[in-house]
Design a protein around this motif. Structure first.
Motif, PDB file in Angstrom:
ATOM      1  N   HIS A 124       0.807  -1.220   0.000  1.00 13.85           N
ATOM      2  CA  HIS A 124       0.000   0.000   0.000  1.00 13.85           C
ATOM      3  C   HIS A 124       0.839   1.269   0.000  1.00 13.85           C
ATOM      4  O   HIS A 124       0.337   2.340  -0.319  1.00 13.85           O
ATOM      5  N   VAL A 125       2.099   1.151   0.387  1.00 12.25           N
ATOM      6  CA  VAL A 125       2.967   2.341   0.461  1.00 12.25           C
ATOM      7  C   VAL A 125       4.217   2.195  -0.406  1.00 12.25           C
ATOM      8  O   VAL A 125       5.164   2.962  -0.262  1.00 12.25           O
ATOM      9  N   ALA A 126       4.211   1.231  -1.308  1.00 11.69           N
ATOM     10  CA  ALA A 126       5.370   1.005  -2.170  1.00 11.69           C
ATOM     11  C   ALA A 126       5.628   2.234  -3.043  1.00 11.69           C
ATOM     12  O   ALA A 126       4.687   2.904  -3.483  1.00 11.69           O
ATOM     13  N   PRO A 127       6.904   2.537  -3.294  1.00 18.85           N
ATOM     14  CA  PRO A 127       7.210   3.688  -4.146  1.00 18.85           C
ATOM     15  C   PRO A 127       6.805   3.424  -5.593  1.00 18.85           C
ATOM     16  O   PRO A 127       6.778   2.280  -6.044  1.00 18.85           O
ATOM     17  N   ALA A 128       6.500   4.489  -6.301  1.00 21.66           N
ATOM     18  CA  ALA A 128       6.103   4.398  -7.711  1.00 21.66           C
ATOM     19  C   ALA A 128       7.361   4.309  -8.574  1.00 21.66           C
ATOM     20  O   ALA A 128       7.778   5.278  -9.208  1.00 21.66           O
ATOM     21  N   LEU A 129       7.990   3.146  -8.575  1.00 23.56           N
ATOM     22  CA  LEU A 129       9.247   2.949  -9.299  1.00 23.56           C
ATOM     23  C   LEU A 129       9.125   3.227 -10.797  1.00 23.56           C
ATOM     24  O   LEU A 129       9.998   3.890 -11.365  1.00 23.56           O
ATOM     25  N   PRO A 130       8.066   2.754 -11.468  1.00 23.65           N
ATOM     26  CA  PRO A 130       7.986   3.024 -12.901  1.00 23.65           C
ATOM     27  C   PRO A 130       7.896   4.521 -13.223  1.00 23.65           C
ATOM     28  O   PRO A 130       8.399   4.957 -14.265  1.00 23.65           O
ATOM     29  N   LEU A 131       7.302   5.306 -12.351  1.00 27.72           N
ATOM     30  CA  LEU A 131       7.201   6.745 -12.588  1.00 27.72           C
ATOM     31  C   LEU A 131       8.577   7.387 -12.653  1.00 27.72           C
ATOM     32  O   LEU A 131       8.807   8.312 -13.428  1.00 27.72           O
ATOM     33  N   VAL A 132       9.515   6.891 -11.858  1.00 27.54           N
ATOM     34  CA  VAL A 132      10.881   7.409 -11.894  1.00 27.54           C
ATOM     35  C   VAL A 132      11.474   7.189 -13.287  1.00 27.54           C
ATOM     36  O   VAL A 132      12.077   8.100 -13.873  1.00 27.54           O
ATOM     37  N   ALA A 133      11.294   5.988 -13.821  1.00 26.25           N
ATOM     38  CA  ALA A 133      11.829   5.689 -15.153  1.00 26.25           C
ATOM     39  C   ALA A 133      11.100   6.474 -16.233  1.00 26.25           C
ATOM     40  O   ALA A 133      11.729   6.943 -17.193  1.00 26.25           O
ATOM     41  N   HIS A 152       4.241   8.242  -1.543  1.00 24.49           N
ATOM     42  CA  HIS A 152       4.802   9.391  -2.260  1.00 24.49           C
ATOM     43  C   HIS A 152       6.164   9.779  -1.689  1.00 24.49           C
ATOM     44  O   HIS A 152       7.116  10.025  -2.442  1.00 24.49           O
ATOM     45  N   LEU A 153       6.289   9.796  -0.374  1.00 28.61           N
ATOM     46  CA  LEU A 153       7.576  10.117   0.247  1.00 28.61           C
ATOM     47  C   LEU A 153       8.634   9.069  -0.099  1.00 28.61           C
ATOM     48  O   LEU A 153       9.797   9.404  -0.340  1.00 28.61           O
ATOM     49  N   MET A 154       8.229   7.819  -0.157  1.00 28.34           N
ATOM     50  CA  MET A 154       9.164   6.766  -0.561  1.00 28.34           C
ATOM     51  C   MET A 154       9.585   6.941  -2.018  1.00 28.34           C
ATOM     52  O   MET A 154      10.748   6.718  -2.362  1.00 28.34           O
ATOM     53  N   THR A 155       8.653   7.348  -2.863  1.00 28.54           N
ATOM     54  CA  THR A 155       8.975   7.588  -4.269  1.00 28.54           C
ATOM     55  C   THR A 155      10.008   8.700  -4.399  1.00 28.54           C
ATOM     56  O   THR A 155      10.974   8.585  -5.156  1.00 28.54           O
ATOM     57  N   LEU A 156       9.813   9.783  -3.654  1.00 27.78           N
ATOM     58  CA  LEU A 156      10.757  10.895  -3.698  1.00 27.78           C
ATOM     59  C   LEU A 156      12.125  10.467  -3.177  1.00 27.78           C
ATOM     60  O   LEU A 156      13.157  10.920  -3.679  1.00 27.78           O
ATOM     61  N   ALA A 157      12.147   9.577  -2.192  1.00 27.27           N
ATOM     62  CA  ALA A 157      13.408   9.125  -1.614  1.00 27.27           C
ATOM     63  C   ALA A 157      14.178   8.189  -2.547  1.00 27.27           C
ATOM     64  O   ALA A 157      15.409   8.191  -2.539  1.00 27.27           O
ATOM     65  N   VAL A 158      13.467   7.373  -3.329  1.00 28.51           N
ATOM     66  CA  VAL A 158      14.173   6.435  -4.213  1.00 28.51           C
ATOM     67  C   VAL A 158      14.611   7.082  -5.519  1.00 28.51           C
ATOM     68  O   VAL A 158      15.382   6.482  -6.266  1.00 28.51           O
ATOM     69  N   TYR A 159      14.131   8.298  -5.790  1.00 30.88           N
ATOM     70  CA  TYR A 159      14.510   8.932  -7.062  1.00 30.88           C
ATOM     71  C   TYR A 159      16.024   9.070  -7.243  1.00 30.88           C
ATOM     72  O   TYR A 159      16.539   8.665  -8.296  1.00 30.88           O
ATOM     73  N   PRO A 160      16.769   9.628  -6.289  1.00 26.33           N
ATOM     74  CA  PRO A 160      18.210   9.809  -6.539  1.00 26.33           C
ATOM     75  C   PRO A 160      18.970   8.518  -6.873  1.00 26.33           C
ATOM     76  O   PRO A 160      19.653   8.462  -7.897  1.00 26.33           O
ATOM     77  N   PRO A 161      18.851   7.446  -6.073  1.00 25.91           N
ATOM     78  CA  PRO A 161      19.614   6.249  -6.445  1.00 25.91           C
ATOM     79  C   PRO A 161      19.107   5.591  -7.729  1.00 25.91           C
ATOM     80  O   PRO A 161      19.894   5.088  -8.530  1.00 25.91           O
ATOM     81  N   LEU A 162      17.806   5.618  -7.933  1.00 23.45           N
ATOM     82  CA  LEU A 162      17.260   4.997  -9.134  1.00 23.45           C
ATOM     83  C   LEU A 162      17.624   5.803 -10.385  1.00 23.45           C
ATOM     84  O   LEU A 162      17.970   5.222 -11.424  1.00 23.45           O
ATOM     85  N   ALA A 163      17.580   7.124 -10.298  1.00 16.66           N
ATOM     86  CA  ALA A 163      17.990   7.960 -11.432  1.00 16.66           C
ATOM     87  C   ALA A 163      19.471   7.761 -11.725  1.00 16.66           C
ATOM     88  O   ALA A 163      19.877   7.736 -12.902  1.00 16.66           O
ATOM     89  N   TRP A 164      20.272   7.587 -10.688  1.00 15.82           N
ATOM     90  CA  TRP A 164      21.701   7.337 -10.886  1.00 15.82           C
ATOM     91  C   TRP A 164      21.905   6.019 -11.645  1.00 15.82           C
ATOM     92  O   TRP A 164      22.713   5.946 -12.577  1.00 15.82           O
TER      93      TRP A 164
END
Length: 171
Positions: free
Chosen positions: A40-49, A146-158
């Motif tokens: 229910h709180v998983a980050p939106a990983l595909p949105l990052v990509a 949403h907060l988890m999504t914002l947090a995973v953006y830097p490592p995932l974008a890298w």
């Protein structure tokens, strides 16, 4: 000289790398975990990509790819069909239209742009899912995800940037 079959396959796979990464992240997002309530709180990983490829390689991630990836996410995630497809289309269009601004910007500015896009996407997803359910969806899982999504953006974008440089350097 005509390219060999191996060269054509290699080039084809390189052309589809953006779509493949979005689909793999969609599958990773729905992998069951042993953490209660994490789904229910998983980050939106595909949105990052979607954001990354729309900014840096919109030629390889056009609107049709965003739509198809969104439908795939709706299907594997069990959500209402079309919600993610619409969100990905809107995100792809918004990011691709600001590509010139994002390309030369420092990482913090790009991250802030992602924060804006992700916030709009989360709000729209909440509104559409609430409307389709006929009742207001709870906001706590939305905010935590949403907060988890914002947090995973830097490592995932890298990681996406490293893959981009490594695999698509010649495309």
């Amino acid at each position: 000289m005509k390219p060999s079959l191996g060269q054509r396959l290699d080039n084809g796979l390189r052309q589809f790398l953006p779509v493949i990464t979005v689909l793999l992240l969609a599958l990773l997002q729905v992998v069951p975990t042993r953490i209660p309530g994490f789904a229910h709180v998983a980050p939106a990983l595909p949105l990052v990509a979607v954001f990354y490829w729309s900014a840096y390689r919109p030629d390889l991630f056009p609107a049709t790819a965003a739509f198809a990836a969104g439908v795939f996410c709706d299907i594997v995630g069990g959500g209402a069909l079309g919600v993610q497809a619409l969100i990905f289309l809107l995100a792809q269009g918004a990011v691709a239209s600001q590509r010139r601004f994002l390309l030369g910007a420092p990482f913090v500015i790009v991250w802030l742009a992602f924060v804006f896009i992700a916030t709009m996407a989360a709000g729209l997803a909440w509104a559409l899912n609430s409307a389709l359910a006929g009742a207001l969806a709870p906001t706590r899982p939305l905010v935590l995800g949403h907060l988890m999504t914002l947090a995973v953006y830097p490592p995932l974008a890298w990681m996406l940037a490293r893959g981009h440089a490594l695999v698509l350097g010649r495309v």
